[in-house]
Design an enzyme around this catalytic site. Structure first.
Site, PDB file in Angstrom:
ATOM      1  N   ARG A   1      -7.147   0.006  -1.174  1.00 52.23           N
ATOM      2  CA  ARG A   1      -6.991   0.189  -2.729  1.00 52.23           C
ATOM      3  C   ARG A   1      -8.627   0.347  -3.114  1.00 52.23           C
ATOM      4  O   ARG A   1      -8.860   1.126  -3.798  1.00 52.23           O
ATOM      5  CB  ARG A   1      -6.448  -1.093  -3.477  1.00 52.23           C
ATOM      6  CG  ARG A   1      -4.889  -1.146  -3.325  1.00 52.23           C
ATOM      7  CD  ARG A   1      -4.299  -2.453  -3.695  1.00 52.23           C
ATOM      8  NE  ARG A   1      -2.809  -2.435  -3.734  1.00 52.23           N
ATOM      9  CZ  ARG A   1      -2.251  -3.516  -3.978  1.00 52.23           C
ATOM     10  NH1 ARG A   1      -2.656  -4.570  -4.464  1.00 52.23           N
ATOM     11  NH2 ARG A   1      -0.750  -3.257  -4.234  1.00 52.23           N
TER      12      ARG A   1
ATOM     13  N   MET B   1      -0.429   2.953   8.044  1.00 53.28           N
ATOM     14  CA  MET B   1      -0.087   1.697   7.413  1.00 53.28           C
ATOM     15  C   MET B   1       1.470   2.036   6.806  1.00 53.28           C
ATOM     16  O   MET B   1       1.718   2.887   6.116  1.00 53.28           O
ATOM     17  CB  MET B   1      -1.003   1.351   6.137  1.00 53.28           C
ATOM     18  CG  MET B   1      -0.399   0.365   5.190  1.00 53.28           C
ATOM     19  SD  MET B   1      -1.591  -0.314   3.917  1.00 53.28           S
ATOM     20  CE  MET B   1      -1.713   1.220   2.768  1.00 53.28           C
TER      21      MET B   1
ATOM     22  N   TYR C   1      -0.413   6.054  -4.895  1.00 51.66           N
ATOM     23  CA  TYR C   1      -0.135   5.432  -3.715  1.00 51.66           C
ATOM     24  C   TYR C   1      -1.132   4.190  -3.590  1.00 51.66           C
ATOM     25  O   TYR C   1      -2.081   4.020  -4.522  1.00 51.66           O
ATOM     26  CB  TYR C   1      -0.554   6.181  -2.411  1.00 51.66           C
ATOM     27  CG  TYR C   1      -1.888   7.074  -2.189  1.00 51.66           C
ATOM     28  CD1 TYR C   1      -2.920   6.859  -2.936  1.00 51.66           C
ATOM     29  CD2 TYR C   1      -1.647   8.314  -1.473  1.00 51.66           C
ATOM     30  CE1 TYR C   1      -4.101   7.568  -2.727  1.00 51.66           C
ATOM     31  CE2 TYR C   1      -2.819   8.934  -1.316  1.00 51.66           C
ATOM     32  CZ  TYR C   1      -4.137   8.652  -1.747  1.00 51.66           C
ATOM     33  OH  TYR C   1      -5.234   9.491  -1.455  1.00 51.66           O
ATOM     34  N   GLU C   2      -0.916   3.311  -2.498  1.00 52.65           N
ATOM     35  CA  GLU C   2      -1.462   2.181  -2.465  1.00 52.65           C
ATOM     36  C   GLU C   2      -1.183   1.192  -3.647  1.00 52.65           C
ATOM     37  O   GLU C   2      -2.000   0.484  -3.911  1.00 52.65           O
ATOM     38  CB  GLU C   2      -2.922   2.184  -1.996  1.00 52.65           C
ATOM     39  CG  GLU C   2      -3.287   3.208  -1.072  1.00 52.65           C
ATOM     40  CD  GLU C   2      -2.856   2.730   0.137  1.00 52.65           C
ATOM     41  OE1 GLU C   2      -2.030   1.956   0.623  1.00 52.65           O
ATOM     42  OE2 GLU C   2      -2.541   3.826   1.077  1.00 52.65           O
ATOM     43  N   GLY C   3      -0.059   1.268  -4.078  1.00 56.97           N
ATOM     44  CA  GLY C   3       0.382   0.495  -5.304  1.00 56.97           C
ATOM     45  C   GLY C   3       0.040   1.324  -6.619  1.00 56.97           C
ATOM     46  O   GLY C   3      -1.053   1.542  -7.060  1.00 56.97           O
TER      47      GLY C   3
END
Length: 624
Positions: free
Chosen positions: A302, A166, A445-447
């Site tokens: 997430r 990603m 990570y992932e926001g």
């Protein structure tokens, strides 16, 4: 099902078959009609066997060896011990547990994939990141790709021959994705020339997969700035010939890997696209729909990170509990004045028992809300009407709560597990120090969790029409409260009821602040709101679980007390399980959840110190 050092496999089955009633669910939807309890049990046993016998033994070795970047070849070597285990992962069919049989998957309910992967993540989530990222990329192709793209990529990704990533983050575009610089220039043949650099790309380069498929966010030349102008492209490391074989190198190179505090077995790469002007990409979906499309993968990611954090927390708790039961030190507090008293396991000391119960109650709560979130997404896919709409509302509001809540708590749980060990936990002879190092990245990570909190506060609640998402969460909590009456002691029910009432006060206050344009107040309180809602969701889970566990405990234990009860629990594993669940839920609701009300009071107090603060507030440090 067996005892293991990673996960309470009985609790997994409790969540699946007693709480979520998976067997009943399969009878509702024809897609799952061929699956039964026996098949599910076999899948869980297979995942557990793989986790304990193959995956967990790589945990320490992968951390010690790490990943190695070769600046001459631009290649990355992952820990050699990972490769046969990744082979076993794909051969066991874990990767495609919930995927369409048309593409080689098993087509099971999503929650079966989650429970199998949770068990394996508890063994070494560093390793699972390779197929995990690949699975997310494959699902993007499956949902948004053309038939040609699906046939080109999915079969080889399903077998593990090819992998995926990603690619969002850039040096100047982290949380602010709209600021990205990666560019796509359309070519006469309909493809695009891709140029740009992406950083922090997990498994971006490795020596396991023969080809990598990169979903890349980039802006088509001439498209508007910001997120609305972003498109998404499929960019393979090697071009694919018409017959499916690998073609020419596609000008995607690794510029280096990060040297990290934890997850050292996971290659975190900087990728350069088109350094030589020869990187070709194919549009995925429609132009300028990049963020919308990528959000599917981000939501799955997430949810995956929430599962990573819970699985790691489970392993830390399980190790700490085993250690505490076998570490003899000190006498029982009731025998402190007895010079002949024998040493007891530290698990019998009140403070250690408190720590173990604290970890157990959070792990069990986190597991259930994560499963419930995943199951809601599955229901949304198949259901119709209000049921579909409500399932999506639960998923929308719970993704940021689970991602941020589980990951923040994982750092605390691994720390508490280390505390149980004492000084030994700080030493590398035991895995706890590695677990603690591996936990922190999940908050980032992932926001980042700040981003999750802002997403929850604004998009999922305040900007959601009529606060529909929040109303459905309240509805679910109210249903559990109603169902608990007559089964659970009123003092626990009243706590959850009062908690929801106090949260309502906060949401009403924030709605007024929104109307008045007091955005600074809303932004500064986004994280405190998320933390409070996470606590309420865990309380909701425990109250719900008590409605199942109390009747079973009474059935199995009866009115036995004292030594008779202890003797029964020692001999009857089911009685011990349900009794332990009841105590865990009572501990959370009575000893941990009351802290929620302090968080709520802090929100309602309306302190504006954050708004008043400026750079000049922070004194005494270097200026640059």
């Amino acid at each position: 099902m067996a005892l293991n050092p990673l996960i309470d496999s009985r609790d997994i089955r409790f969540c699946l078959f007693e709480m979520l009633e998976l067997e009943k669910f399969t009878k509702e939807f024809p897609a799952y009609a061929d699956y039964d309890r026996e098949t599910f049990e076999s899948t869980l046993d297979l995942a557990e066997k793989l986790a304990v016998e193959k995956v967990f033994p790589t945990y320490k070795e992968g951390d010690k060896v790490g990943c190695v970047f070769d600046p001459k070849t631009k290649g990355v070597k992952i820990p050699e011990c990972y490769k046969p285990v990744l082979d076993a992962y794909y051969e066991a069919g874990i990767y495609g547990t919930m995927d369409d049989p048309e593409w080689g998957g098993m087509g099971m309910p999503a929650i079966m994939y989650m429970s199998a992967v949770e068990t394996i993540m508890a063994g070494n989530y560093n390793l699972v990141m390779y197929p995990g990222l690949s699975h997310g990329a494959m699902e993007l192709v499956q949902t948004f790709g053309t038939q040609e793209q699906k046939e080109m990529y999915i079969p080889k990704m399903m077998t593990g021959e090819w992998g995926g990533t990603m690619c969002l983050t850039e040096p100047d575009a982290g949380s602010d994705v709209g600021n990205l610089k990666s560019k796509a220039v359309k070519q006469p043949d309909g493809t695009y020339k891709i140029t740009g650099q992406k950083i922090f790309i997990s498994s971006g380069e490795n020596d396991y997969y023969k080809n990598m498929v990169h979903p890349v966010l980039a802006r088509i030349e001439g498209d508007p700035a910001g997120t609305k102008g972003i498109s998404i492209f499929l960019v393979p490391k090697f071009l694919v010939n018409a017959d499916g074989s690998l073609g020419e190198f596609n000008d995607v190179t690794c510029a280096g890997i990060e040297h990290k505090m934890g997850i050292k077995g996971s290659a975190t790469c900087t990728l350069s696209f088109g350094d030589n002007g020869n990187c070709k990409g194919w549009l995925l979906g429609q132009e300028r729909q990049g963020m919308k499309i990528m959000f599917q993968m981000m939501n799955e990611a997430r949810l995956g990170v929430a599962l990573q954090a819970e699985a790691l927390s489970s392993a830390a708790y399980m190790h700490a509990a085993t250690y505490a039961k076998n570490r003899f030190q000190g006498v029982h507090v009731t025998q402190m004045l007895n010079p002949d008293a024998k040493l007891v396991a530290i698990s019998q000391h009140p403070d250690v028992k408190r720590m173990l119960l604290w970890m157990k109650s959070y792990v069990e709560g986190m597991r259930f809300i994560t499963y419930y979130l995943s199951h809601s997404l599955n229901i949304e896919h198949f259901a119709e009407g209000d049921r579909k709409k409500e399932a999506m509302a639960i998923a929308e509001i719970m993704i940021p709560i689970c991602k941020a809540g589980n990951t923040d708590k994982s750092v605390e749980i691994t720390s508490e597990a280390m505390q149980v060990y004492g000084g030994y936990g700080f030493c590398s002879e035991y895995p706890i120090e590695q677990m603690m190092r591996d936990s922190k990245i999940t908050c980032i990570y992932e926001g980042t969790n700040g981003i999750q909190s802002m997403d929850l506060t604004f998009r999922k609640i305040l900007m959601n029409p009529d606060q529909y998402n929040y109303s459905i969460l309240k509805k679910r909590i109210d249903e559990v409260v109603a169902g608990a009456k007559g089964i659970v002691d009123d003092k626990y029910i009243n706590l959850v009821e009062r908690g929801l009432q106090k949260l309502d006060e906060v949401i009403e206050m924030m709605k007024e602040q929104m109307k008045k344009g007091q955005f600074l107040l809303l932004f500064m309180n986004a994280t405190p709101l998320q933390q409070a809602m996470f606590m309420l969701c865990i309380a909701w889970a425990h109250l719900w679980m008590l409605t199942k566990t109390i009747p079973k405990m009474k059935e199995l234990v009866g009115d036995k007390k004292g030594p008779d009860r202890e003797a029964l629990l020692k001999d009857n594993k089911e009685a011990a399980f349900y009794s332990g669940k009841v105590v865990s839920s009572q501990f959370y609701l009575g000893a941990e959840f009351p802290k929620f009300f302090g968080r709520i009071e802090a929100l309602l107090f309306g302190e504006g110190a954050v708004v008043k603060a400026s750079d000049e507030t922070f004194t005494g440090m270097l200026e640059s």
